[in-house]
Write a protein that holds these residues in place. Structure first.
Motif, PDB file in Angstrom:
ATOM      1  N   ASP A 276       0.872  -1.268  -0.074  1.00 48.02           N
ATOM      2  CA  ASP A 276       0.006  -0.121   0.008  1.00 48.02           C
ATOM      3  C   ASP A 276       0.776   1.458  -0.013  1.00 48.02           C
ATOM      4  OD1 ASP A 276      -2.453  -1.411   0.043  1.00 48.02           O
ATOM      5  OD2 ASP A 276      -2.371  -1.711   1.924  1.00 48.02           O
TER       6      ASP A 276
ATOM      7  N   ARG B 295       2.276   4.814  -0.988  1.00 43.62           N
ATOM      8  CA  ARG B 295       1.892   5.987  -1.868  1.00 43.62           C
ATOM      9  C   ARG B 295       2.689   5.802  -3.289  1.00 43.62           C
ATOM     10  NH1 ARG B 295      -0.433  10.177   1.374  1.00 43.62           N
ATOM     11  NH2 ARG B 295      -0.523   9.407   3.533  1.00 43.62           N
TER      12      ARG B 295
ATOM     13  N   THR C  98       3.830   8.298  -4.620  1.00 42.74           N
ATOM     14  CA  THR C  98       4.878   9.597  -4.724  1.00 42.74           C
ATOM     15  C   THR C  98       6.073   9.056  -5.711  1.00 42.74           C
ATOM     16  OG1 THR C  98       4.284  10.045  -2.638  1.00 42.74           O
ATOM     17  CG2 THR C  98       5.995  11.358  -3.939  1.00 42.74           C
TER      18      THR C  98
ATOM     19  N   GLN D 214      -7.304   2.959   7.594  1.00 44.76           N
ATOM     20  CA  GLN D 214      -6.009   3.747   7.010  1.00 44.76           C
ATOM     21  C   GLN D 214      -5.094   2.490   6.524  1.00 44.76           C
ATOM     22  OE1 GLN D 214      -6.972   3.644   9.752  1.00 44.76           O
ATOM     23  NE2 GLN D 214      -7.401   5.758  10.896  1.00 44.76           N
ATOM     24  N   GLU D 215      -4.252   2.925   5.722  1.00 42.49           N
ATOM     25  CA  GLU D 215      -3.464   1.824   4.829  1.00 42.49           C
ATOM     26  C   GLU D 215      -2.399   1.637   5.703  1.00 42.49           C
ATOM     27  OE1 GLU D 215      -1.887   5.800   3.368  1.00 42.49           O
ATOM     28  OE2 GLU D 215      -3.597   4.754   3.670  1.00 42.49           O
TER      29      GLU D 215
ATOM     30  N   LEU E 153       2.070   0.896   5.545  1.00 49.71           N
ATOM     31  CA  LEU E 153       3.356   1.243   4.806  1.00 49.71           C
ATOM     32  C   LEU E 153       4.328   0.343   5.098  1.00 49.71           C
ATOM     33  CD1 LEU E 153       2.792   5.197   4.852  1.00 49.71           C
ATOM     34  CD2 LEU E 153       2.301   3.577   2.830  1.00 49.71           C
TER      35      LEU E 153
ATOM     36  N   GLN F 154       6.140  13.288   6.439  1.00 53.58           N
ATOM     37  CA  GLN F 154       5.158  12.202   5.800  1.00 53.58           C
ATOM     38  C   GLN F 154       4.552  11.373   6.782  1.00 53.58           C
ATOM     39  OE1 GLN F 154       3.970  11.799   2.681  1.00 53.58           O
ATOM     40  NE2 GLN F 154       2.538  11.211   3.753  1.00 53.58           N
TER      41      GLN F 154
ATOM     42  N   ASP G  97       0.475  11.396   8.329  1.00 50.27           N
ATOM     43  CA  ASP G  97      -0.258  10.268   8.384  1.00 50.27           C
ATOM     44  C   ASP G  97      -1.003  10.218   9.867  1.00 50.27           C
ATOM     45  OD1 ASP G  97       0.204   9.171   5.986  1.00 50.27           O
ATOM     46  OD2 ASP G  97       2.339   8.153   6.651  1.00 50.27           O
TER      47      ASP G  97
END
Length: 272
Positions: free
Chosen positions: A126, A128, A130, A182-183, A185, A238, A242
């Motif tokens: 998952d 991002r 970017t 929420q995801e 990371l 970042q 979050d």
């Protein structure tokens, strides 16, 4: 002042030592763990292409990615998102050609040194977009592949609340069902060291601060339903974003993405 360290292993041990040296009490309670990518056939096929030198650049954005890499040919330039990831690569004998000054995905994109070529970016399930979106805007041909999955140690808010209250008694839980969407990371979870507080403190033990190292950890911290005045310390901008998305109020942000800077931000937030 008790400080929750929601990651274990050698990193958790180092942070616990720094927290202790700062005059606080560390509590290691891993909340997330790393699992292999589900599509191993696809992953291995892409990694085989890497080993054959079919890419000009390899972008590595976490230590978890380093663990799955094959031999990286000398013809492939390697970019690391930060110093910690770069150190892990070098330990594997992989030279690092590029580390952005601003050690983040956005910083890597902003400072990317070239405008053409083939890039491989192995990442969390998952992650991002970017990196991929930014490098494509720079004219790079980007191949993505899922290298691993970050999953919660506890499958639901109810399970987490029950485990904390009945098995560890370490954290006061309020409204553990409030945040579920929420995801994940990145992060890693292992057992902590004997030298720190273990998850067997009495139920009334307060948690005064939490050190958050990723969006996946932020999600799990939010599910704990900690008191509103709990100090949340993020390892970078970042991660701070979050945390806020998950309803956590950020009290401090590390100036660099490492253990020393994270604890320094904790000390500053505590007014010491």
């Amino acid at each position: 002042m008790r400080v929750l360290i929601p990651r274990g292993g050698s990193w958790g041990d180092e942070v616990a030592r720094l927290v202790t040296d700062a005059g606080f009490e560390p509590l290691i309670l891993p909340l997330v763990t790393i699992e292999p990518a589900e599509d191993q056939e696809h992953l291995q096929r892409i990694l085989a292409q890497l080993a054959e030198g079919r890419f000009d650049w390899l972008v590595v954005t976490s230590q978890s990615t380093v663990r799955v890499l094959p031999r990286v040919p000398v013809s492939v330039h390697v970019a690391a998102v930060g110093a910690v990831t770069a150190a892990s690569l070098r330990e594997r004998g992989v030279p690092v050609a590029f580390i952005p000054t601003k050690q983040s995905a956005a910083g890597l994109v902003d400072e990317w040194p070239i405008r053409e070529g083939r890039v491989l970016w192995p990442h969390a399930l998952d992650a991002r977009p970017t990196i991929a979106d930014g490098l494509r805007r720079h004219g790079m041909q980007v191949t993505e592949v899922v290298a691993y999955r970050t999953v919660p140690v506890f499958e639901s808010g109810d399970a987490l609340a029950e485990a904390v209250s009945t098995q560890t008694g370490a954290i006061p839980v309020v409204g553990a069902d409030a945040t579920r969407q929420q995801e994940e990371l990145q992060a890693a979870g292992e057992d902590g060291a004997d030298a720190v507080l273990t998850a067997v403190e009495p139920a009334e033990t307060p948690i005064d601060a939490v050190l958050v190292t990723s969006g996946s950890v932020a999600k799990q911290v939010a599910r704990l339903g900690l008191a509103g005045d709990t100090r949340i310390i993020a390892i970078g901008d970042q991660t701070a974003e979050d945390c806020r998305k998950h309803g956590l109020r950020v009290a401090g942000i590390a100036q660099r993405p490492n253990a020393q800077a994270l604890v320094a931000a904790l000390v500053a937030a505590a007014g010491r």
